[in-house]
Write a protein that holds these residues in place. Structure first.
Motif, PDB file in Angstrom:
ATOM      1  N   HIS A 185       3.885 -14.191   0.546  1.00  8.84           N
ATOM      2  CA  HIS A 185       4.264 -14.577   2.007  1.00  8.84           C
ATOM      3  C   HIS A 185       3.836 -14.070   3.008  1.00  8.84           C
ATOM      4  N   MET A 186       3.970 -12.820   3.349  1.00 10.78           N
ATOM      5  CA  MET A 186       3.540 -11.739   3.751  1.00 10.78           C
ATOM      6  C   MET A 186       1.922 -11.974   4.441  1.00 10.78           C
ATOM      7  N   THR A 187       0.922 -11.729   3.845  1.00 10.46           N
ATOM      8  CA  THR A 187      -0.309 -12.017   3.110  1.00 10.46           C
ATOM      9  C   THR A 187      -0.999 -12.875   3.536  1.00 10.46           C
ATOM     10  N   ARG A 188      -0.382 -14.126   2.743  1.00 17.06           N
ATOM     11  CA  ARG A 188      -1.074 -15.793   2.793  1.00 17.06           C
ATOM     12  C   ARG A 188      -0.346 -16.567   3.754  1.00 17.06           C
ATOM     13  N   GLU A 189       0.767 -16.017   4.555  1.00 18.18           N
ATOM     14  CA  GLU A 189       1.398 -16.858   5.067  1.00 18.18           C
ATOM     15  C   GLU A 189       1.130 -16.410   6.535  1.00 18.18           C
ATOM     16  N   ASP A 211      18.362  -2.068   0.990  1.00 15.09           N
ATOM     17  CA  ASP A 211      18.909  -1.117   2.626  1.00 15.09           C
ATOM     18  C   ASP A 211      17.592  -1.455   3.519  1.00 15.09           C
ATOM     19  N   PRO A 212      18.111  -1.412   3.884  1.00 14.63           N
ATOM     20  CA  PRO A 212      17.425  -1.108   5.881  1.00 14.63           C
ATOM     21  C   PRO A 212      16.171  -0.267   5.478  1.00 14.63           C
ATOM     22  N   ARG A 213      16.534   1.156   4.593  1.00 14.39           N
ATOM     23  CA  ARG A 213      15.410   1.360   4.650  1.00 14.39           C
ATOM     24  C   ARG A 213      14.404   1.359   3.644  1.00 14.39           C
ATOM     25  N   GLY A 214      15.350   0.678   3.151  1.00 10.94           N
ATOM     26  CA  GLY A 214      14.650  -0.472   1.772  1.00 10.94           C
ATOM     27  C   GLY A 214      13.248  -1.119   1.761  1.00 10.94           C
ATOM     28  N   VAL A 215      13.996  -2.701   3.318  1.00 10.12           N
ATOM     29  CA  VAL A 215      13.786  -3.413   3.625  1.00 10.12           C
ATOM     30  C   VAL A 215      12.176  -2.803   4.449  1.00 10.12           C
ATOM     31  N   VAL A 216      12.613  -1.842   5.396  1.00  7.94           N
ATOM     32  CA  VAL A 216      11.090  -1.831   6.056  1.00  7.94           C
ATOM     33  C   VAL A 216      10.263  -1.003   5.498  1.00  7.94           C
ATOM     34  N   GLU A 217      10.695  -0.005   4.418  1.00  4.96           N
ATOM     35  CA  GLU A 217       9.363   0.511   3.040  1.00  4.96           C
ATOM     36  C   GLU A 217       8.782  -0.544   2.559  1.00  4.96           C
ATOM     37  N   ILE A 218       9.270  -1.614   2.608  1.00  2.00           N
ATOM     38  CA  ILE A 218       8.801  -2.926   1.241  1.00  2.00           C
ATOM     39  C   ILE A 218       8.377  -2.861   1.892  1.00  2.00           C
ATOM     40  N   VAL A 219       8.223  -3.329   3.622  1.00  5.66           N
ATOM     41  CA  VAL A 219       7.912  -4.147   4.405  1.00  5.66           C
ATOM     42  C   VAL A 219       6.490  -3.933   5.022  1.00  5.66           C
ATOM     43  N   ALA A 220       6.985  -2.371   4.879  1.00  6.50           N
ATOM     44  CA  ALA A 220       5.779  -1.592   5.361  1.00  6.50           C
ATOM     45  C   ALA A 220       4.323  -1.367   4.600  1.00  6.50           C
ATOM     46  N   THR A 221       5.180  -1.532   3.364  1.00  8.71           N
ATOM     47  CA  THR A 221       4.021  -0.883   1.863  1.00  8.71           C
ATOM     48  C   THR A 221       2.988  -2.535   1.734  1.00  8.71           C
ATOM     49  N   ALA A 275       2.540  -4.700   4.636  1.00 12.77           N
ATOM     50  CA  ALA A 275       1.589  -4.315   5.595  1.00 12.77           C
ATOM     51  C   ALA A 275       0.641  -3.481   5.717  1.00 12.77           C
ATOM     52  N   ALA A 276       0.503  -2.448   5.585  1.00 10.57           N
ATOM     53  CA  ALA A 276      -0.532  -1.005   4.894  1.00 10.57           C
ATOM     54  C   ALA A 276      -1.340  -1.607   4.342  1.00 10.57           C
ATOM     55  N   TYR A 277      -1.113  -2.222   2.945  1.00 12.91           N
ATOM     56  CA  TYR A 277      -1.926  -2.697   1.479  1.00 12.91           C
ATOM     57  C   TYR A 277      -3.023  -3.447   2.489  1.00 12.91           C
ATOM     58  N   ASN A 278      -1.985  -4.600   3.069  1.00  6.92           N
ATOM     59  CA  ASN A 278      -3.837  -5.805   3.859  1.00  6.92           C
ATOM     60  C   ASN A 278      -3.581  -4.736   4.882  1.00  6.92           C
ATOM     61  N   MET A 279      -3.675  -4.061   5.697  1.00  4.15           N
ATOM     62  CA  MET A 279      -4.646  -3.708   6.823  1.00  4.15           C
ATOM     63  C   MET A 279      -5.738  -2.514   5.368  1.00  4.15           C
TER      64      MET A 279
END
Length: 176
Positions: A128-132, A148-158, A160-164
């Motif tokens: 979803h994050m990559t395609r849409e 947990d919130p840290r895990g959510v941020v870390e997964i979303v950041a991962t 996002a970062a690798y899309n960059m």
């Protein structure tokens, strides 16, 4: 797209003003300055910031290595970043990702039958994050229920970062 990298590569050690940035890259990456970083060294501030951000994503999160590598491989597939996939496939195997799962992550849509529930969830978020770009509320609710919130941020950041990373590689035609 031509086969030529679209910016000059900076030979490590050839620019004394980059010595500090290069030393940081070498320390974080096991002594090597890969072609990606040789391109980034055209801008010392970008290379330095990139290394700090990606080192945090790669080495300082609580995401299990196998999940992180599945995310990275999936982003690489979706963005057609062959360099990134090739660079991270050995890391994925070292983290315990099976050959079958590596093959499955290459398919679009991913053949997720062999994945665990958490792997399927992370791959769904990644897609979803990559395609849409936008992530449906139902998917984020499941992610927030699992991590947990840290895990959510870390997964979303991962993701996002690798899309960059992958989009940088593809735009500059860095394929090997």
């Amino acid at each position: 797209m031509s086969g030529t990298i679209r910016v000059p590569l900076i030979e490590p050690g050839s620019h004394p003003e980059l010595a500090e940035v290069e030393a940081t890259i070498r320390a974080e990456r096991g002594g090597e300055i890969a072609v990606l970083y040789q391109a980034l060294l055209n801008s010392a501030p970008i290379a330095s910031g990139w290394e700090r951000m990606l080192s945090a994503v790669r080495n300082r999160t609580q995401i299990p290595a196998d999940l992180r590598e599945l995310i990275i491989l999936r982003v690489a597939v979706l963005n057609r970043a062959t360099f990134e996939f090739a660079a991270h496939e050995p890391h994925a195997r070292k983290a315990g990702v099976s050959v079958d799962k590596i093959a499955a992550v290459r398919t679009v849509p991913a053949k997720t039958a062999d994945f665990t529930d958490v792997e399927r969830l992370v791959l769904e978020l990644t897609d979803h994050m990559t395609r849409e770009i936008e992530v449906p509320d139902a998917v984020m609710q499941r992610v927030c229920a699992r991590f947990d919130p840290r895990g959510v941020v870390e997964i979303v950041a991962t993701v996002a970062a690798y899309n960059m990373v992958s989009r940088f590689l593809v735009a500059l035609n860095i394929t090997h």
